[in-house]
Design an enzyme around this catalytic site. Sequence first.
Site, PDB file in Angstrom:
ATOM      1  N   ASN A   1       9.147 -60.465  19.678  1.00 28.26           N
ATOM      2  CA  ASN A   1       9.287 -61.527  18.676  1.00 28.26           C
ATOM      3  C   ASN A   1       9.588 -62.871  19.323  1.00 28.26           C
ATOM      4  O   ASN A   1       9.037 -63.906  18.921  1.00 28.26           O
ATOM      5  CB  ASN A   1      10.400 -61.164  17.691  1.00 28.26           C
ATOM      6  CG  ASN A   1       9.979 -60.091  16.697  1.00 28.26           C
ATOM      7  OD1 ASN A   1       8.819 -60.009  16.330  1.00 28.26           O
ATOM      8  ND2 ASN A   1      10.928 -59.271  16.270  1.00 28.26           N
TER       9      ASN A   1
ATOM     10  N   ASP B   1      11.942 -45.476  18.992  1.00 34.23           N
ATOM     11  CA  ASP B   1      12.377 -46.871  18.973  1.00 34.23           C
ATOM     12  C   ASP B   1      11.553 -47.658  19.985  1.00 34.23           C
ATOM     13  O   ASP B   1      11.385 -47.232  21.138  1.00 34.23           O
ATOM     14  CB  ASP B   1      13.864 -46.969  19.316  1.00 34.23           C
ATOM     15  CG  ASP B   1      14.424 -48.342  19.007  1.00 34.23           C
ATOM     16  OD1 ASP B   1      14.843 -48.558  17.859  1.00 34.23           O
ATOM     17  OD2 ASP B   1      14.442 -49.191  19.918  1.00 34.23           O
TER      18      ASP B   1
ATOM     19  N   ASP C   1       5.124 -58.094  13.822  1.00 38.85           N
ATOM     20  CA  ASP C   1       4.655 -57.317  12.676  1.00 38.85           C
ATOM     21  C   ASP C   1       3.400 -56.518  13.020  1.00 38.85           C
ATOM     22  O   ASP C   1       3.243 -55.365  12.603  1.00 38.85           O
ATOM     23  CB  ASP C   1       4.359 -58.243  11.490  1.00 38.85           C
ATOM     24  CG  ASP C   1       5.628 -58.810  10.861  1.00 38.85           C
ATOM     25  OD1 ASP C   1       6.725 -58.327  11.202  1.00 38.85           O
ATOM     26  OD2 ASP C   1       5.506 -59.732  10.026  1.00 38.85           O
TER      27      ASP C   1
ATOM     28  N   GLU D   1      12.708 -51.644  14.139  1.00 37.92           N
ATOM     29  CA  GLU D   1      11.681 -51.125  15.044  1.00 37.92           C
ATOM     30  C   GLU D   1      11.868 -49.637  15.298  1.00 37.92           C
ATOM     31  O   GLU D   1      11.421 -49.118  16.314  1.00 37.92           O
ATOM     32  CB  GLU D   1      11.699 -51.896  16.374  1.00 37.92           C
ATOM     33  CG  GLU D   1      12.950 -51.730  17.194  1.00 37.92           C
ATOM     34  CD  GLU D   1      14.008 -52.799  16.938  1.00 37.92           C
ATOM     35  OE1 GLU D   1      14.818 -53.040  17.839  1.00 37.92           O
ATOM     36  OE2 GLU D   1      14.018 -53.402  15.846  1.00 37.92           O
TER      37      GLU D   1
ATOM     38  N   ASP E   1       0.864  -1.178   0.000  1.00 35.87           N
ATOM     39  CA  ASP E   1       0.000   0.000   0.000  1.00 35.87           C
ATOM     40  C   ASP E   1       0.899   1.227   0.000  1.00 35.87           C
ATOM     41  O   ASP E   1       1.874   1.279   0.757  1.00 35.87           O
ATOM     42  CB  ASP E   1      -0.912  -0.002   1.226  1.00 35.87           C
ATOM     43  CG  ASP E   1      -2.108   0.951   1.081  1.00 35.87           C
ATOM     44  OD1 ASP E   1      -1.884   2.116   0.680  1.00 35.87           O
ATOM     45  OD2 ASP E   1      -3.233   0.523   1.361  1.00 35.87           O
ATOM     46  N   ASP E   2       0.587   2.203  -0.853  1.00 36.51           N
ATOM     47  CA  ASP E   2       1.451   3.378  -0.910  1.00 36.51           C
ATOM     48  C   ASP E   2       1.144   4.392   0.188  1.00 36.51           C
ATOM     49  O   ASP E   2       1.870   5.377   0.340  1.00 36.51           O
ATOM     50  CB  ASP E   2       1.348   4.059  -2.284  1.00 36.51           C
ATOM     51  CG  ASP E   2      -0.049   4.576  -2.570  1.00 36.51           C
ATOM     52  OD1 ASP E   2      -1.014   3.955  -2.068  1.00 36.51           O
ATOM     53  OD2 ASP E   2      -0.168   5.581  -3.293  1.00 36.51           O
TER      54      ASP E   2
ATOM     55  N   ASP F   1      -3.017  -3.388  -2.209  1.00 39.71           N
ATOM     56  CA  ASP F   1      -3.902  -2.298  -2.611  1.00 39.71           C
ATOM     57  C   ASP F   1      -3.768  -2.103  -4.126  1.00 39.71           C
ATOM     58  O   ASP F   1      -2.655  -2.117  -4.668  1.00 39.71           O
ATOM     59  CB  ASP F   1      -3.528  -1.009  -1.887  1.00 39.71           C
ATOM     60  CG  ASP F   1      -4.499   0.116  -2.184  1.00 39.71           C
ATOM     61  OD1 ASP F   1      -5.544   0.172  -1.513  1.00 39.71           O
ATOM     62  OD2 ASP F   1      -4.219   0.917  -3.093  1.00 39.71           O
TER      63      ASP F   1
END
Length: 464
Positions: free
Chosen positions: A342, A334, A351, A377, A9-10, A53
């Site tokens: 497992n 982790d 899984d 993991e 805007d001026d 503007d």
Amino acid sequence: MPGSILIVDDVATNRIVLKAKLTGARYNTLQAASAAEALALAAAQRPGLILLDVTLPDMTGEGLIARLRVNPRTRRIPIIAMTGRDTPELRVTLLQAGANEVLAKPFDELVLLARLRSLIRAHVGDEDSALREQTCRELGFAEAASDFVPLARIALIAPNPAEGLRWKSALAPLLTTNRILLTSYDQPCGDDPTRRAPDLFVIGADLAHRGDGLRLMSELRSHPETRHAAILIASQPDARETQASALDLGADDLLPAEMSTPLAAKEAALRIGAQLRRKRLSDQLRLSVDEGLRLALVDPLTGLHNRRYVNAHLSRMSERARRTGHGYAVMLLDLDRFKSVNDTYGHGAGDEVLASIARHLRQSLRDVDLIGRIGGEEFLVALPDSSLVEGCRISERLRREIAQSKITLPDGRAMQVTISIGLAFGGTRHDDPQHLIDEADAALLCAKGSGRNQVSLAQHTNAA
């Protein structure tokens, strides 16, 4: 912190007033007093939005907008054109030049801020899609965009059938390459379930009851077949609260409820056309990225990004962080004592645990966050445009939620697991992102060595 906004805007007083309003809404601002200054600042700083503007000493408003739209560095930046003489002819001219919105002075602050939030949110999503597509292209997995442009389906849901017919009569001559449907609140996608869902909806804000249109929009956003559709809400000019609510609830744009005059219909058609182009590009990017990731960059067990994609995307994220000065957080997560899972329950159970953790991460984080499985993991999460405080809060929330969750194994038994998290923040150093990954890894080792099931912050994490 939201992205910066460039005020053009001026008149110095106008810039000061706007800066005060935007600062109060927690936006950073840049200022330009001329078109030349605006072009230079926009290209150098790439703000999140431009408030412009249209009466400037060295260039017309539409000329400046057109210049911004042809520069590759500024063509995607949302532009709100500000004018003291709000005429239908001027609105059409500015929209044709590439403005996203035209607002008349003095502003309605409620609608202005809602429009800012809506445009910046859309811009961030578009930039993230383009960033992901660039990553896939550099890795050789993005397909070239097809030149074929399918016929777009536009659904009009008006307050009553007569109003719907008036909308269709006004828009059809201006949208000849699209199919316009008259649908209803009860059947927004039409009465033929074998047809694909509409690409764009124009919905009256108030249908049989006040606010019905906004409720319908929320429902459409929640369904998989319509959640990517463009949605425009038609409302009365003085319905400021309704307009602001519509934008905050996810409307892509607003239309006047009265479209019978030629200029009103043309403005509506311009807005609809802009949203269809944006949706078409977004669909192309999404399909290209999705297919590329599915083929080569996704871990088949968890559905998360794999290490190859993570490394490439982190590099793009670091480049953006250095350019904008907005850092990001990196977490390494982790699973604690995963080998015993497992050994005790079998690899099928292991899984399922990994897949369950991946689902939890996807559900708990933003679409723009990067989530990957980078080891057996071990998972990585990167939070773009975040602060150290936000990274700490999110890390602790994830740790707590996973520790409290029960995982159902294939044999029906339930078990619980914990995770350790190493957190680093930064992203603007020239040796990032590897520097951040190393820091997060060291913090993860610290969390493991201190008893597990905790978040550890990297010792040398920087905010610069």
